[in-house]
Design an enzyme around this catalytic site. Structure first.
Site, mmCIF file in Angstrom:
data_model
loop_
_atom_site.group_PDB
_atom_site.id
_atom_site.type_symbol
_atom_site.label_atom_id
_atom_site.label_comp_id
_atom_site.label_asym_id
_atom_site.label_seq_id
_atom_site.Cartn_x
_atom_site.Cartn_y
_atom_site.Cartn_z
ATOM 1 N N HIS A 193 -0.097 1.175 5.482
ATOM 2 C CA HIS A 193 -0.342 -0.244 5.224
ATOM 3 C C HIS A 193 0.827 -1.074 5.723
ATOM 4 O O HIS A 193 1.952 -0.581 5.803
ATOM 5 C CB HIS A 193 -0.631 -0.543 3.754
ATOM 6 C CG HIS A 193 0.483 -0.251 2.770
ATOM 7 N ND1 HIS A 193 1.036 0.994 2.598
ATOM 8 C CD2 HIS A 193 1.117 -1.037 1.875
ATOM 9 C CE1 HIS A 193 1.953 0.952 1.639
ATOM 10 N NE2 HIS A 193 2.039 -0.275 1.187
ATOM 11 N N GLU A 240 6.511 4.384 2.922
ATOM 12 C CA GLU A 240 6.533 5.023 1.595
ATOM 13 C C GLU A 240 6.146 6.495 1.646
ATOM 14 O O GLU A 240 6.334 7.216 0.665
ATOM 15 C CB GLU A 240 5.573 4.292 0.643
ATOM 16 C CG GLU A 240 6.083 2.945 0.195
ATOM 17 C CD GLU A 240 5.032 2.140 -0.575
ATOM 18 O OE1 GLU A 240 5.403 1.140 -1.174
ATOM 19 O OE2 GLU A 240 3.828 2.498 -0.556
#
Lengths: 280, 117
Positions: A193, A240
């Site tokens: 994302h 992440e």
């Protein structure tokens, strides 16, 4: 002796916190996401871990840019959630395990990971959303937690290789703890994302699915990515994925995939979940 | 501390590194303060005074006045703190994404959905 019984990974998208509060489990938008979790919870009910070590990134609740630790380990009796500013409901505190925390901290530093120890640490959605998904009644369940925050906010972020090695050291730390506790390691965040810039909305399904596959049996391949390669392939916030690699590093036994789920989009994200068994 | 930019270009992406973090410190510090309800309220009451208190420069002030996310990022804003600013106006990450890409929110959501096909 303590034993790491498995690892779980899950995205920690804040909108999930709102969807849980509104009980949107059967809503058509949310159902393909939430349907992944009963299998994880069934496994947890069978395995009954005592402690969850949750590897996440603080998004500007506990840490600001004035002091930004690369690796921070919680060492508190409990961890409070707090207002993040944009309306996700606040949750009751999470129980800690400071004795195990200090054992882990001692061991990590001996192992040359010079972490930041935190006797007070507020936990944001990066920690709370996975806890809600995996232990919906966490307060009653008795599960104890150790939050570990890794910097993904400000570059230089630690490399995938460094996070994988951190996970290895974390695994050694837990497995040298003399008490009989069962531990699961939760790697949170991701998958692809990007929230910022003209590339906002970028998702990379092919890369996500490759990562979910290779992290099971060939994590070293993924650990070779550079931070910027990760940003390019997974998006600015998809970096992440280093949190998943830290989780995977801690599983040093025979690792087998039990369950997985992947769905696009949840909020702006390719949402992934894995349940990995770590057999002796 | 390195003050050199991370030079490798990723299209449509500004890497939030030490250089951006220095440039955006006051702006991000203001947005970080929006974790607290009384600060959100103080900003709503008097934006100019609140920005002045945190020492934003003129470009940052103008980007805040115009609610322009790309300009906020360009002037050193980090999206995690900016999200707290957007939250004051009830805007979520699809709203913010739509603004940055020049799409309607519906078109942006459809673009997200299509990537799952």
């Amino acid at each position: 002796m303590a034993r790491i019984v498995g690892g779980l990974t899950t995205s920690h998208i804040p909108a999930v916190g709102n969807a849980i509060a509104k009980q949107l489990f059967d809503d058509p938008y949310w159902k393909p996401f939430f349907d992944g979790y009963p299998k994880a919870r069934t496994w947890l009910d069978a395995v009954k871990p005592d402690v969850a070590i949750v590897i996440y990134n603080d998004h500007g609740l506990n840490f600001f840019l004035d002091k930004m630790p690369t690796f921070a380990v919680g060492a508190a009796f409990e961890y409070k959630n707090d207002d993040e500013g944009w309306g996700i409901p606040m949750l009751p505190p999470f129980k800690g395990d400071p004795k195990l925390s200090w054992h882990v901290i001692d061991s990590l530093v001996r192992d040359e990971f010079d972490i930041c120890s935190c006797q007070e640490m507020t936990v944001d959605h990066g920690f709370t959303v996975p806890m809600q998904l995996l232990w919906p009644d966490y307060a009653a369940s008795g599960i104890r937690t150790i939050p570990i925050s890794i910097n993904t906010v400000q570059h230089p972020i630690p490399s995938p290789a460094r996070c994988y090695k951190f996970g290895r050291a974390l695994g050694r730390a837990v497995e040298s703890y003399p008490e009989d506790v069962k531990v699961v390691i939760v790697g949170t965040g991701g998958l692809s994302h990007q929230l910022d810039g003209k590339r906002a909305g970028f998702i990379n399904k092919e890369f996500d699915l490759m990562c979910m596959d290779k992290i099971v049996g060939e994590p070293e391949t993924l650990a070779k990515l550079s931070p910027l390669e990760l940003v390019r392939e997974a998006g600015a916030q998809g970096a992440e994925f280093i949190l998943w690699l830290a989780m995977r590093g801690a599983l040093t036994g025979k690792v087998r995939k039990l369950h997985s789920n992947y769905h696009i989009p949840i909020s702006n994200t390719g949402a992934g979940m894995l349940v990995l068994e770590n057999a002796a | 501390m390195s003050t050199e930019a991370i030079t490798e270009e990723i299209p449509g992406t500004i890497i939030f590194d030490g250089r951006q973090a220095m440039k955006g410190y006051a702006l991000n510090k203001m947005c970080y303060s929006f974790n607290r309800a009384e600060n959100r309220e103080a900003f709503r009451r008097d934006e100019e005074a609140f920005m002045e208190k945190f020492g934003l420069n003129e470009q940052q002030k103008e980007a805040i006045r115009r609610r322009n996310v790309l300009d906020l990022i360009d002037t050193g804003g980090n999206i995690y703190y900016l999200a707290k600013f957007a939250g004051i106006f009830g805007l979520n990450v699809q709203d913010v994404g739509a603004q940055q890409t020049g799409m309607t929110v519906e078109a942006f959501k459809e673009m997200l959905r299509k990537q799952g096909e």
